[in-house]
Scaffold this motif. Structure first.
Motif, PDB file in Angstrom:
ATOM      1  N   ILE A 136       0.864  -1.181   0.000  1.00  0.00           N
ATOM      2  CA  ILE A 136       0.000   0.000   0.000  1.00  0.00           C
ATOM      3  C   ILE A 136       0.899   1.230   0.000  1.00  0.00           C
ATOM      4  O   ILE A 136       1.792   1.352   0.835  1.00  0.00           O
ATOM      5  N   THR A 137       0.685   2.137  -0.948  1.00  0.00           N
ATOM      6  CA  THR A 137       1.536   3.328  -1.020  1.00  0.00           C
ATOM      7  C   THR A 137       0.757   4.606  -0.723  1.00  0.00           C
ATOM      8  O   THR A 137       1.331   5.689  -0.696  1.00  0.00           O
ATOM      9  N   GLY A 138      -0.546   4.488  -0.491  1.00  0.00           N
ATOM     10  CA  GLY A 138      -1.296   5.696  -0.159  1.00  0.00           C
ATOM     11  C   GLY A 138      -2.739   5.377   0.176  1.00  0.00           C
ATOM     12  O   GLY A 138      -3.230   4.288  -0.107  1.00  0.00           O
ATOM     13  N   GLY A 139      -3.387   6.364   0.804  1.00  0.00           N
ATOM     14  CA  GLY A 139      -4.808   6.220   1.092  1.00  0.00           C
ATOM     15  C   GLY A 139      -5.086   5.558   2.419  1.00  0.00           C
ATOM     16  O   GLY A 139      -4.166   5.286   3.201  1.00  0.00           O
ATOM     17  N   SER A 140      -6.355   5.300   2.691  1.00  0.00           N
ATOM     18  CA  SER A 140      -6.709   4.723   3.980  1.00  0.00           C
ATOM     19  C   SER A 140      -7.788   3.652   3.840  1.00  0.00           C
ATOM     20  O   SER A 140      -8.546   3.629   2.867  1.00  0.00           O
ATOM     21  N   ILE A 141      -7.786   2.761   4.824  1.00  0.00           N
ATOM     22  CA  ILE A 141      -8.811   1.713   4.912  1.00  0.00           C
ATOM     23  C   ILE A 141      -9.363   1.779   6.324  1.00  0.00           C
ATOM     24  O   ILE A 141      -8.679   1.443   7.290  1.00  0.00           O
ATOM     25  N   HIS A 142     -10.578   2.275   6.431  1.00  0.00           N
ATOM     26  CA  HIS A 142     -11.192   2.453   7.737  1.00  0.00           C
ATOM     27  C   HIS A 142     -12.232   1.360   7.923  1.00  0.00           C
ATOM     28  O   HIS A 142     -13.110   1.202   7.085  1.00  0.00           O
ATOM     29  N   PHE A 143     -12.086   0.587   9.000  1.00  0.00           N
ATOM     30  CA  PHE A 143     -13.011  -0.522   9.219  1.00  0.00           C
ATOM     31  C   PHE A 143     -13.530  -0.492  10.636  1.00  0.00           C
ATOM     32  O   PHE A 143     -12.746  -0.558  11.584  1.00  0.00           O
ATOM     33  N   ASP A 144     -14.842  -0.356  10.785  1.00  0.00           N
ATOM     34  CA  ASP A 144     -15.469  -0.443  12.085  1.00  0.00           C
ATOM     35  C   ASP A 144     -14.763   0.437  13.124  1.00  0.00           C
ATOM     36  O   ASP A 144     -14.446  -0.022  14.227  1.00  0.00           O
ATOM     37  N   GLY A 145     -14.511   1.669  12.740  1.00  0.00           N
ATOM     38  CA  GLY A 145     -13.941   2.622  13.688  1.00  0.00           C
ATOM     39  C   GLY A 145     -12.426   2.623  13.810  1.00  0.00           C
ATOM     40  O   GLY A 145     -11.883   3.365  14.631  1.00  0.00           O
ATOM     41  N   ARG A 146     -11.748   1.812  13.012  1.00  0.00           N
ATOM     42  CA  ARG A 146     -10.291   1.778  13.115  1.00  0.00           C
ATOM     43  C   ARG A 146      -9.617   1.983  11.764  1.00  0.00           C
ATOM     44  O   ARG A 146     -10.137   1.529  10.737  1.00  0.00           O
ATOM     45  N   GLU A 147      -8.466   2.639  11.791  1.00  0.00           N
ATOM     46  CA  GLU A 147      -7.689   2.813  10.565  1.00  0.00           C
ATOM     47  C   GLU A 147      -6.754   1.607  10.418  1.00  0.00           C
ATOM     48  O   GLU A 147      -5.808   1.444  11.187  1.00  0.00           O
ATOM     49  N   LEU A 148      -7.034   0.768   9.443  1.00  0.00           N
ATOM     50  CA  LEU A 148      -6.308  -0.496   9.340  1.00  0.00           C
ATOM     51  C   LEU A 148      -4.870  -0.326   8.861  1.00  0.00           C
ATOM     52  O   LEU A 148      -3.995  -1.095   9.242  1.00  0.00           O
ATOM     53  N   THR A 149      -4.626   0.684   8.014  1.00  0.00           N
ATOM     54  CA  THR A 149      -3.266   0.830   7.487  1.00  0.00           C
ATOM     55  C   THR A 149      -2.284   1.234   8.595  1.00  0.00           C
ATOM     56  O   THR A 149      -1.084   1.134   8.421  1.00  0.00           O
ATOM     57  N   ALA A 150      -2.822   1.686   9.736  1.00  0.00           N
ATOM     58  CA  ALA A 150      -1.951   2.107  10.829  1.00  0.00           C
ATOM     59  C   ALA A 150      -1.717   1.003  11.871  1.00  0.00           C
ATOM     60  O   ALA A 150      -0.936   1.169  12.796  1.00  0.00           O
ATOM     61  N   LEU A 151      -2.408  -0.136  11.729  1.00  0.00           N
ATOM     62  CA  LEU A 151      -2.297  -1.197  12.738  1.00  0.00           C
ATOM     63  C   LEU A 151      -1.057  -2.069  12.522  1.00  0.00           C
ATOM     64  O   LEU A 151      -0.597  -2.235  11.394  1.00  0.00           O
ATOM     65  N   SER A 152      -0.586  -2.664  13.594  1.00  0.00           N
ATOM     66  CA  SER A 152       0.514  -3.618  13.476  1.00  0.00           C
ATOM     67  C   SER A 152      -0.003  -4.903  12.838  1.00  0.00           C
ATOM     68  O   SER A 152      -1.208  -5.182  12.856  1.00  0.00           O
ATOM     69  N   ALA A 153       0.922  -5.674  12.289  1.00  0.00           N
ATOM     70  CA  ALA A 153       0.548  -6.936  11.641  1.00  0.00           C
ATOM     71  C   ALA A 153      -0.204  -7.836  12.626  1.00  0.00           C
ATOM     72  O   ALA A 153      -1.159  -8.523  12.263  1.00  0.00           O
ATOM     73  N   GLU A 154       0.195  -7.798  13.889  1.00  0.00           N
ATOM     74  CA  GLU A 154      -0.415  -8.649  14.912  1.00  0.00           C
ATOM     75  C   GLU A 154      -1.877  -8.268  15.164  1.00  0.00           C
ATOM     76  O   GLU A 154      -2.759  -9.123  15.217  1.00  0.00           O
TER      77      GLU A 154
END
Ligand SMILES: Nc1ncnc2c1ncn2[C@@H]1O[C@H](COP(=O)(O)OP(=O)(O)O)[C@@H](O)[C@H]1O
Ligand SMILES: [Mg+2]
Length: 324
Positions: A64-82
């Motif tokens: 992913i090189t840009g943009g955002s994926i917001h799911f159920d109140g959370r920004e997924l591109t900012a989450l750790s792999a875990e």
């Protein structure tokens, strides 16, 4: 607020020391209980978009090189792999064209469903096994109490697809992404599997993203549709609006073409040529080399997204509105 909001998503493939864009600013949203269809020929970026939502691109040469994926109140591109993994099985699930991508050939199907349940739910083996039988019954596997001990190869293609759906639905996900789930199946079984998904959705309220190269499948199952071409959404609308007021020449071409699915190619008779590969440099509108309506402007200027009706957008300089 929608359950899933994808905004300006960009994905690129790292190759030969450079990043080649493959998904180029894709935006859409999906609400609970809604079925959102993504349609387009092979190579348009549908699968990469869904893998990005699932967090399954990590570690590959695609990122992913840009943009955002917001799911159920959370920004997924900012989450750790875990954290992504924790969300994945429990709140989002994905099914693929080939069930054996999800099923392990050496384990009995029941054990695989039990494993999935125990990973994400606090259940004893006994409880998980009972639930697995229920799930197999839910996806209409006959004699589930007996078939639970079958190996994948002892089932038909359609049954394996049902087992994969049972596994995907095991944790009652909020979002199910189905990437060409019926492409490998014959028409009758295809209809049964689509009906099954619709039935599960109405019972559980799951949001579904259904990916297909077949506009017919999309027409029958989806509330909203995005038509993807070379990494961008060429046209998007509610299904009824799209089919009564089809604007983009690519969408019309898809409608008039017959996908050939029993070979590894999908040949679309009504649209000459093919989807450009990611390393081809193209100016202007990516569809112009194949478009009967193309004029000089289409070769030089990439069309912006514009609205043609409420919730109906296209990217085309010349598409006439209201002349479907
Ligand atoms: N791992 C990868 N490495 C290089 N190119 C890839 C990779 N995955 C996909 N691509 C390329 O990205 C483009 C979009 O792929 P994909 O999302 O699978 O398309 P679709 O699902 O619409 O058929 C294709 O041209 C494909 O060749
Ligand atoms: Mg694909």
């Amino acid at each position: 607020m929608a359950l899933l909001e994808v905004s300006n998503l960009e994905i690129a493939v790292a190759t030969g020391g450079q990043l080649l864009p493959v998904v180029r600013g894709v935006s859409f949203e999906v609400k609970a209980n809604e079925t959102f269809g993504i349609v387009g020929e092979s190579g348009c970026g549908k699968s990469l978009t869904s893998l990005a939502i699932m967090g399954l691109l990590e570690g590959s040469q695609v990122r992913i090189t840009g943009g955002s994926i917001h799911f159920d109140g959370r920004e997924l591109t900012a989450l750790s792999a875990e954290d992504r993994r924790a969300i994945m099985g429990a709140q989002m699930a994905m099914i693929f064209q080939e069930p054996m991508t999800s099923l392990n050939p050496v384990y009995r199907i029941g054990d695989q469903i039990v494993e999935t349940l125990r990973q994400h739910r606090d259940m004893s083996r006994r409880q998980a096994r009972d639930r697995a039988v229920e799930l197999l019954d839910l996806v209409r596997i006959p004699e589930p109490g007996r078939r639970i001990d079958s190996f994948p190869h002892q089932m038909s293609g359609g049954q394996r697809q049902r087992v994969m759906i049972a596994m995907a639905m095991a944790c009652d996900p909020k979002l199910l992404i189905a990437d060409e789930p019926t492409t490998a199946l014959d028409v009758t079984v295809q209809k049964e599997v689509l009906d099954l998904m619709a039935d599960l959705q109405s019972r559980m309220g799951t949001a579904i993203v259904l990916i297909s190269h077949d506009l017919g499948v999309i027409a029958e199952t989806c509330d909203k549709v995005a038509v993807m071409y070379r990494g961008k959404i060429a046209e998007s609308a509610a299904t009824g609006e799209l089919f009564s007021n089809m604007c983009h020449p690519y969408t019309r071409g898809l409608l008039n073409s017959i996908p050939v699915v029993d070979r590894d190619v999908e040949w679309l008779e009504a649209i000459p040529g093919r989807v450009p590969t990611i390393d081809e440099v193209l100016s202007g509108c990516a569809f112009h080399p194949r478009c009967a309506m193309a004029e000089a402007r289409c070769e030089s200027e990439d069309p912006d997204k514009r609205d043609v009706a409420t919730g109906h957008t296209i990217r085309c300089h010349f598409a006439e509105v209201g002349s479907a």
